[in-house]
Design an enzyme around this catalytic site. Structure first.
Site, PDB file in Angstrom:
ATOM      1  N   ASP A  98      50.988  80.756  76.040  1.00 18.98           N
ATOM      2  CA  ASP A  98      51.457  79.376  76.090  1.00 18.98           C
ATOM      3  C   ASP A  98      52.696  79.139  75.229  1.00 18.98           C
ATOM      4  O   ASP A  98      53.423  78.175  75.434  1.00 18.98           O
ATOM      5  CB  ASP A  98      50.337  78.394  75.695  1.00 18.98           C
ATOM      6  CG  ASP A  98      49.772  78.659  74.314  1.00 18.98           C
ATOM      7  OD1 ASP A  98      50.022  79.742  73.778  1.00 18.98           O
ATOM      8  OD2 ASP A  98      49.078  77.778  73.771  1.00 18.98           O
ATOM      9  N   HIS A 140      50.076  70.413  68.048  1.00 23.21           N
ATOM     10  CA  HIS A 140      49.147  71.544  67.921  1.00 23.21           C
ATOM     11  C   HIS A 140      49.618  72.625  66.946  1.00 23.21           C
ATOM     12  O   HIS A 140      48.799  73.440  66.506  1.00 23.21           O
ATOM     13  CB  HIS A 140      48.908  72.202  69.279  1.00 23.21           C
ATOM     14  CG  HIS A 140      48.156  71.358  70.249  1.00 23.21           C
ATOM     15  ND1 HIS A 140      46.943  70.766  69.947  1.00 23.21           N
ATOM     16  CD2 HIS A 140      48.443  70.991  71.537  1.00 23.21           C
ATOM     17  CE1 HIS A 140      46.516  70.079  71.001  1.00 23.21           C
ATOM     18  NE2 HIS A 140      47.408  70.196  71.972  1.00 23.21           N
ATOM     19  N   GLY A 148      49.297  75.931  71.594  1.00 20.19           N
ATOM     20  CA  GLY A 148      49.301  74.879  72.598  1.00 20.19           C
ATOM     21  C   GLY A 148      50.675  74.370  72.996  1.00 20.19           C
ATOM     22  O   GLY A 148      50.906  73.158  73.038  1.00 20.19           O
ATOM     23  N   ASP A 175      47.347  61.517  72.983  1.00 20.83           N
ATOM     24  CA  ASP A 175      47.348  62.674  73.880  1.00 20.83           C
ATOM     25  C   ASP A 175      45.918  62.974  74.328  1.00 20.83           C
ATOM     26  O   ASP A 175      44.964  62.736  73.582  1.00 20.83           O
ATOM     27  CB  ASP A 175      47.917  63.868  73.100  1.00 20.83           C
ATOM     28  CG  ASP A 175      48.355  65.025  73.956  1.00 20.83           C
ATOM     29  OD1 ASP A 175      47.486  65.696  74.530  1.00 20.83           O
ATOM     30  OD2 ASP A 175      49.564  65.288  74.019  1.00 20.83           O
ATOM     31  N   HIS A 177      44.611  65.759  74.520  1.00 23.75           N
ATOM     32  CA  HIS A 177      44.114  66.855  73.686  1.00 23.75           C
ATOM     33  C   HIS A 177      44.076  66.430  72.218  1.00 23.75           C
ATOM     34  O   HIS A 177      44.943  65.702  71.750  1.00 23.75           O
ATOM     35  CB  HIS A 177      45.002  68.091  73.838  1.00 23.75           C
ATOM     36  CG  HIS A 177      45.095  68.596  75.243  1.00 23.75           C
ATOM     37  ND1 HIS A 177      46.156  68.312  76.076  1.00 23.75           N
ATOM     38  CD2 HIS A 177      44.234  69.360  75.974  1.00 23.75           C
ATOM     39  CE1 HIS A 177      45.958  68.875  77.252  1.00 23.75           C
ATOM     40  NE2 HIS A 177      44.791  69.515  77.222  1.00 23.75           N
ATOM     41  N   ASP A 264      49.434  63.251  78.970  1.00 21.88           N
ATOM     42  CA  ASP A 264      48.533  64.059  79.792  1.00 21.88           C
ATOM     43  C   ASP A 264      47.151  63.456  80.018  1.00 21.88           C
ATOM     44  O   ASP A 264      46.309  64.075  80.665  1.00 21.88           O
ATOM     45  CB  ASP A 264      48.414  65.483  79.230  1.00 21.88           C
ATOM     46  CG  ASP A 264      48.319  65.538  77.721  1.00 21.88           C
ATOM     47  OD1 ASP A 264      48.114  64.472  77.107  1.00 21.88           O
ATOM     48  OD2 ASP A 264      48.450  66.632  77.154  1.00 21.88           O
ATOM     49  N   TYR A 303      52.240  67.053  81.768  1.00 15.88           N
ATOM     50  CA  TYR A 303      52.571  68.213  82.595  1.00 15.88           C
ATOM     51  C   TYR A 303      52.892  67.842  84.037  1.00 15.88           C
ATOM     52  O   TYR A 303      53.305  68.687  84.816  1.00 15.88           O
ATOM     53  CB  TYR A 303      51.437  69.242  82.487  1.00 15.88           C
ATOM     54  CG  TYR A 303      51.199  69.583  81.037  1.00 15.88           C
ATOM     55  CD1 TYR A 303      51.942  70.561  80.407  1.00 15.88           C
ATOM     56  CD2 TYR A 303      50.289  68.849  80.265  1.00 15.88           C
ATOM     57  CE1 TYR A 303      51.780  70.835  79.062  1.00 15.88           C
ATOM     58  CE2 TYR A 303      50.120  69.110  78.924  1.00 15.88           C
ATOM     59  CZ  TYR A 303      50.869  70.094  78.320  1.00 15.88           C
ATOM     60  OH  TYR A 303      50.718  70.342  76.973  1.00 15.88           O
TER      61      TYR A 303
END
Length: 380
Positions: A98, A140, A148, A175, A177, A264, A303
């Site tokens: 990633d 991240h 990430g 987010d 995440h 996201d 994304y």
């Protein structure tokens, strides 16, 4: 249509953007063209005329070492040809699937950090009340490794700078995440509250951020996690946010706010599991601006690139209190927004796994943690 109702004077809102910064953000493979898409959409609506546009000043090694470890910084500075890459070193520092090793990685890192530091300086200098950097929000990255899609944690460094003028900072993460890198950086700090709303399911990245995770040492109770399940909708997300933000601010009373607006959790995001529309985010952003504190808004995940550009444009308009047409103006990237060419993201048919009971249980637990924070502050 655009209405000339921007907040106060033009200088109150600063927008950090320039070709180099956009290029740095677009160089990360998962986000290619996203920064340029966003900037083009913002300018197509003429919103840049309502703000003071400031070019970014790249960070230097000293800036980045204020958080990131010496070994990691030295690794990022290496210009390693692909055939000679040290695979073990890359694994050690999180470079891999990633976060691939990129050409001029150190220049990219300095550029990304510089965008958020430039925005933060606008706030600490008093020149602006609100700063926007949609090329920031890399939540991240850890002190000694990439993670990430995030090579560097511009958020941690921006918060550090803000604390030079604002003793208490509230960090909000929208987010999908968990904002693990920022949380870990301030896990022991009683000067920064981290508040993360995020999806938490078995196997969903980064798997951290349980409601029971509340900080450590002197920072105990200064970490707040608000996990939710897959398929969260606008009504549920806004309910969570409103139920927690104001009780928290009555206790903590921040001097400045940083809000990461990762896109996201929107419906149709290929790596998220949320079912939000623009309304969920813009409503939350309105609540944040209602706090009337110096505030830094940052980007993050997202994304589905066209939907991300829509969101950050809508947030920009919200911050400016400048309503915009739902019809996207013709511009360089107009074809990305077909077939409807509208500034909307519709909710999908996905059923939410969250129930009123599960939301209320989470809120009750978080309120309990806020109460413990209040008791901790009373003892000081």
């Amino acid at each position: 249509m655009l209405e000339d109702t921007a907040v106060g004077s033009k200088g109150e809102v600063v927008y950090v953007a320039d070709p180099k910064l956009l290029s740095c953000s677009d160089a990360i493979p998962a986000f290619r063209q996203r920064a340029c898409l966003t900037h083009a959409l913002i300018t197509s609506y003429g919103l840049h005329h309502k703000m003071r546009v400031v070019p970014s000043e790249a960070a230097n090694e000293e800036d980045i070492r204020k958080f990131h470890s010496q070994d990691y910084v030295e690794f990022l500075q290496k210009d390693v040809p692909e055939e000679d890459e040290d695979k073990d070193a890359q694994d050690e520092f999180g470079l891999g699937f990633d976060c691939p090793f990129l050409d001029n990685l150190w220049g990219l890192v300095c550029g990304l950090v510089g965008g958020s530091l430039t925005a933060a300086r606008e706030l600490t200098s008093g020149r602006s009340k609100i700063a926007l950097n949609w090329c920031g929000g890399w939540h991240h990255a850890q002190r000694d490794m990439a993670s990430g899609f995030c090579y560097v944690n511009d958020i941690v460094l921006a918060v550090l700078h803000l604390r030079s003028a604002f003793p208490k900072v509230l960090y909000i993460d929208l987010d999908v995440h968990h904002g693990d890198g920022v949380e870990n950086a301030y896990l022991f700090s009683p000067k920064v509250v981290t508040l993360s709303l995020h999806q938490r399911e078995i196997g969903f990245y980064p798997t951290t951020g349980a409601v029971e995770d509340i900080g450590l040492g002197k920072g105990k109770f200064y970490t707040l996690n608000v996990p939710y399940k897959e398929g969260i909708n606008d009504t549920q997300f806004i309910y969570l946010f409103e139920s927690i933000l104001y009780p928290l601010c009555e206790v903590f009373m921040p001097d400045a706010v940083v809000c990461q607006c990762g896109a996201d959790a929107l419906s149709q995001d290929p790596l998220g599991g949320g079912n939000l529309t623009l309304k969920a985010y813009t409503t939350c952003v309105t609540h944040v601006t209602n706090l009337s504190k110096p505030t830094l808004f940052l980007g993050g995940g997202g994304y589905n690139k066209s939907n991300t550009a829509k969101l950050w444009t809508a947030i920009t308009a919200t911050v400016l209190k400048c309503p915009v047409s739902t019809e996207i103006p013709e511009h360089q990237f107009f074809h990305w927004y077909g077939p409807d060419f509208e500034l909307e993201v519709t909710a999908g048919l996905q059923k939410s796994s969250n129930t009123q009971e599960s939301l209320d249980q989470t809120i009750k637990a978080v309120h309990g943690n806020i109460q413990k924070l209040a008791e901790s502050l009373e003892q000081k």
